[in-house]
Design an enzyme around this catalytic site. Sequence first.
Site, short mmCIF file in Angstrom:
data_model
loop_
_atom_site.label_atom_id
_atom_site.label_comp_id
_atom_site.label_asym_id
_atom_site.label_seq_id
_atom_site.Cartn_x
_atom_site.Cartn_y
_atom_site.Cartn_z
N TYR A 23 64.40 71.03 11.93
CA TYR A 23 64.54 72.41 11.46
C TYR A 23 65.13 73.31 12.54
CZ TYR A 23 61.13 71.09 7.79
OH TYR A 23 60.45 70.49 6.76
N HIS A 46 59.35 61.66 10.12
CA HIS A 46 59.99 62.51 9.11
C HIS A 46 60.59 61.69 7.97
CE1 HIS A 46 62.04 66.68 8.64
NE2 HIS A 46 61.80 66.15 7.46
#
Length: 257
Positions: A39, A97
């Site tokens: 992010y 992730h």
Amino acid sequence: MSRMQLPSIGLGTMGIEDPETIATALEVGYRHLDTAQIYGNEAVVGDGLARSDVSRRKVQVATKVWADSLEPDAVRRTTEESLERLGLESVDLLYVHRPIETYDPERTLPAFDALSEAGVVDGIGLSNFSREELETARAVLDAPIAAHQVEYHPLFQPENLLEHAREHGYPLVAYSPLANGRAGEIEEIVAVAEKHDVTPEAVCLAWLAAKDGVVPVPKASSRGHLTANLEAREIDLEPTDLERIDRIERTEELFPE
């Protein structure tokens, strides 16, 4: 085995670039912040947490190791970098992730276990895993799976993954719970929203929060939306409402691999 206790609604932070948004979220009542290396805003989350009067001990912070950093040395190095950006000595949840690219369960997962044993990670999470990949991870990990984060909204309902989470006692964390802004386009959601005089977004969150073991993490930036998402916990949908949403044609994964 006790399930990791997460607040019923957390804050997804992808795209948030202002630390004041994080501080405001904590002020209005969020106690679970979800970020990730990819992010690019871990420092923003850390800054917002530092600006807040809410004690760090009361906030559960999660981040994720991206797919290009899942070799053992990279897991350790990038986790240390994440902690530095977050301004923290430890995180409550550290996720794999996605099980792609450099992911190798026999090499990656022991590195996560080592971080847990070192005390810098409280819980080891997985994200975007299939049932088969979850079973492999369970066999390799010393620590129990603390959480599994997946896309989950009315247009994409991975019930088989929820069943696995319930069977093995960990929460399923639902990202993109508002169908990436499409809640108001879903006929069944709009009908339930009108019935209860609430927004379609609130219906999505109330529907997910009503599911045992599901923790939605919607993203919001304004104080109004942050507050409204938390207030969705108080909406009491009827069994017929929940069933109507459960029966929506579920074919649209918005974030495939």
